[in-house]
Design an enzyme around this catalytic site. Structure first.
Site, PDB file in Angstrom:
ATOM      1  N   ASP A 213       0.829  -1.205   0.000  1.00 23.86           N
ATOM      2  CA  ASP A 213       0.000   0.000   0.000  1.00 23.86           C
ATOM      3  C   ASP A 213       0.869   1.262   0.000  1.00 23.86           C
ATOM      4  O   ASP A 213       1.853   1.348   0.739  1.00 23.86           O
ATOM      5  CB  ASP A 213      -0.861  -0.042   1.276  1.00 23.86           C
ATOM      6  CG  ASP A 213      -1.966   0.977   1.266  1.00 23.86           C
ATOM      7  OD1 ASP A 213      -2.756   0.986   0.322  1.00 23.86           O
ATOM      8  OD2 ASP A 213      -2.040   1.779   2.228  1.00 23.86           O
TER       9      ASP A 213
ATOM     10  N   GLU B  32      15.541 -14.030  -0.050  1.00 20.85           N
ATOM     11  CA  GLU B  32      15.999 -14.997   0.963  1.00 20.85           C
ATOM     12  C   GLU B  32      14.903 -16.015   1.272  1.00 20.85           C
ATOM     13  O   GLU B  32      15.157 -17.219   1.333  1.00 20.85           O
ATOM     14  CB  GLU B  32      16.280 -14.276   2.288  1.00 20.85           C
ATOM     15  CG  GLU B  32      17.656 -13.681   2.444  1.00 20.85           C
ATOM     16  CD  GLU B  32      17.632 -12.670   3.590  1.00 20.85           C
ATOM     17  OE1 GLU B  32      18.310 -11.644   3.443  1.00 20.85           O
ATOM     18  OE2 GLU B  32      16.917 -12.879   4.615  1.00 20.85           O
TER      19      GLU B  32
HETATM   20  C1  BGC Z   1      -5.610   1.969  -0.389  1.00 24.20           C
HETATM   21  C2  BGC Z   1      -6.783   2.750   0.098  1.00 24.20           C
HETATM   22  C3  BGC Z   1      -6.425   3.335   1.442  1.00 24.20           C
HETATM   23  C4  BGC Z   1      -5.126   4.157   1.375  1.00 24.20           C
HETATM   24  C5  BGC Z   1      -4.572   4.427   2.734  1.00 24.20           C
HETATM   25  C6  BGC Z   1      -4.593   3.053  -0.563  1.00 24.20           C
HETATM   26  O1  BGC Z   1      -4.188   3.527  -1.632  1.00 24.20           O
HETATM   27  O2  BGC Z   1      -5.836   1.283  -1.572  1.00 24.20           O
HETATM   28  O3  BGC Z   1      -7.938   1.966   0.174  1.00 24.20           O
HETATM   29  O4  BGC Z   1      -7.458   4.190   1.856  1.00 24.20           O
HETATM   30  O5  BGC Z   1      -4.140   3.462   0.685  1.00 24.20           O
HETATM   31  O6  BGC Z   1      -4.089   3.263   3.297  1.00 24.20           O
END
Ligand code: BGC
Length: 547
Positions: free
Chosen positions: A210, A260
């Site tokens: 993310d 690893e």
């Molecule tokens: C996720 C979102 C989230 C954001 C913050 C992103 O891009 O896909 O759903 O709200 O990150 O974590």
């Protein structure tokens, strides 16, 4: 033209995988509490296997107050009790493997939840404490520090800083409940290396990472000239927190851990970046010692226009190829208006926000779905991997008329009720045409489902010739047989208005993006996204031909 990755690289599974994105909260509710769960996902494995997917990516399933749909993680090494247990996760992963389905988990390194034990310790520790150093705390500006430390704004609206009771402010690029971690702190670095090991030891095959481009912040914490513009990612803009060079060091650190683990576990592992950076910057994330792949949002945002599509596809393939990666196609996910709906809105290419938020009163839903189906044949014929968001195989539309009182996305509140947010693509899945919550569970569903779900439920499409579900099943099966090992892509340059066409060896993919019918090129018709009779390809229709 660009060469396909397939001719150059050993065909690792992730290079050509169909990855199905599961939003656990909305997939299937096995215990009847109105919220999806891990057991529900396990029960649907035969469905996923019949669909033909190679992998599933699970949106966050960790303990969380769910103030941002689970992207506010309170414990990275457990499963939220509302979704099940770690044993359920183990069992799901093992059974998925029995179905030849890999499992990708979602890693959220930019921020934790404010319920994470580190953040609780940081609040308790007070200003100057070592516990605060794992996050980004700063004194305020202005009289008595009563103003935020700088003018940075949150992606979800409002200031990116919130003041604590003792007067210090903490940074949160997203919701107030998502404090940003300090990626210059060795304990933070070590913690995430260990989390990578934890999930791969448990059986996971990969990670979707993310906000991969946001971990490092400008340490001067200076004001920016235009705070709203600083949230966009075009190259050359003033970015105090996106796409900073030092982030590549972290990418390399993680890749080393995965390498690893790969050697130790004897399984091929991968990580895919959610990096909202410019197409020019993206390949830097894809160098051989960084991410395996990264979502191609440039293509997701492409209007329904032949020349634009050809350009963006060519660029993406060439850029991924140049660094030995594989193109990664995606049209919908849990953050975007579903593409069956997007393609039915008039396209205003200058204003993506307008495209994302309506106006829905002029939506042509049938046209949108027709185009979405054609786009599926396009994506599945391209070199690279494709991510399918749950429900797109049913042709689901955005549920854009959810009542205000059920909206859950923090975007709604933080935008001061300007944007409804992303709940419309997160409405629980319809598995059956009737029954409580259309087979999602035995009770209701945490977001209301529209009555129209009865006609698009999986059971209503199963075995029905021409249904979107059967189109996906057929296309995914044929793709494996026809396209995965096909030669490089060569565009057909014949001037035909709004008709996109390419060959890969003896196979041809033709997408008529115009409204008017066009002549079908010679060849045996293998599959089409809508009925094709005689030698005419109707408007907004795609097909595969073999010569
Ligand atoms: C996720 C979102 C989230 C954001 C913050 C992103 O891009 O896909 O759903 O709200 O990150 O974590």
């Amino acid at each position: 033209m660009s060469r396909s990755a397939s001719s150059q690289q050993p065909l690792s599974w992730w290079r050509h995988a169909i990855v199905y994105q599961v939003y656990p909260r909305s997939f299937r509710d096995a215990n009847g509490d109105g919220t999806g769960d891990v057991e529900g996902i396990r029960l649907q494995l035969p469905y996923l296997s019949a669909l033909g997917v190679d992998a599933i990516w699970m949106n966050p399933w960790y303990p969380s107050p769910l103030l941002d749909g689970g992207y506010d993680v309170a414990d990275y090494r457990d499963i939220a009790p509302r979704f099940g247990t770690l044993d359920d996760a183990r069992r799901l992963i093992a059974e998925a493997h029995d179905h030849n389905i890999k499992v990708i988990v979602d890693l959220v390194p930019n921020h934790t939840s404010w319920e994470h034990e580190w953040f609780k310790a940081a609040l308790a520790g007070g200003p100057g404490s070592p516990e605060r150093e794992r996050y980004i705390f700063r004194p305020g500006s202005g009289p008595n520090g009563s103003l935020p430390p700088n003018n940075w704004v949150s992606v979800f609206g409002g200031s990116a800083w919130t003041q604590t009771e003792d007067g210090e402010w903490y940074l949160h690029l997203f919701d107030i409940s998502q404090p940003d971690l300090n990626w210059n702190h060795p304990a933070v670095r070590e913690e995430f290396r260990s989390i990578f090991r934890f999930w791969t030891d448990l059986g996971a095959d990969g990670f979707r990472v993310d906000v991969a481009h946001g971990l490092i912040k400008d340490q001067t914490f200076r004001d920016v000239d235009d705070p709203d513009k600083a949230l966009t990612v075009s190259i050359g803009d003033d970015h105090p927190h996106w796409d900073r060079d030092e982030v590549h060091e972290i990418n390399r650190e993680w890749r080393a851990v995965l390498n690893e683990q790969e050697a130790r576990l004897g399984r091929e592992l991968m990580m895919v970046a959610e990096a909202g950076v410019s197409p020019e910057s993206l390949p830097l994330y894809l160098r051989p010692d960084e991410y395996h792949q990264a979502f191609n949002f440039d293509f997701l945002e492409c209007p329904w226009d032949r020349d634009e599509m050809v350009d963006r596809i060519s660029d993406a393939i060439a850029r991924a190829d140049a660094v030995g990666s594989a193109s990664t196609w995606v049209l919908s996910n849990h953050d975007r208006v579903r593409h069956a709906t997007r393609y039915g809105l008039p396209v205003d290419t200058d204003n993506n926000e307008w495209l994302m938020h309506g106006p829905y009163e002029i939506l042509d839903a049938d046209l949108g779905l027709r185009r979405a189906r054609a786009a599926t044949l396009l994506l599945l014929a391209l070199p690279g991997s494709t991510y399918v968001y749950q429900g797109e195989e049913l042709g689901l539309h955005e549920v854009y008329d959810l009542p205000h009182d059920v909206l859950d996305d923090p975007v709604w509140a933080r935008s001061e009720h300007t944007f409804k947010g992303r709940d419309g693509c997160r409405v629980p899945m319809p598995w059956t045409a009737d029954g409580p919550s259309f087979g999602f569970g035995s009770a209701g569903s945490w977001l209301p489902q529209p009555a129209s779900f009865a006609t698009v439920a999986a059971s209503a499409q199963d075995g029905v010739t021409g249904s979107t579900l059967e189109l996906y099943r057929a296309a995914i099966a044929l793709r494996r047989e026809l396209w995965v090992n096909a030669p490089d892509l060569v565009w057909d340059n014949e001037e035909r208005n709004n008709v996109l066409s390419f060959t890969r060896g003896s196979l041809r993919c033709v997408i008529n993006l115009g409204d008017d019918a066009t002549d079908l090129p010679h060849g045996d018709l293998v599959l089409s996204s809508n009925d094709v009779t005689g030698s005419v390809l109707p408007g907004n229709t795609g097909c595969w031909l073999r010569s």
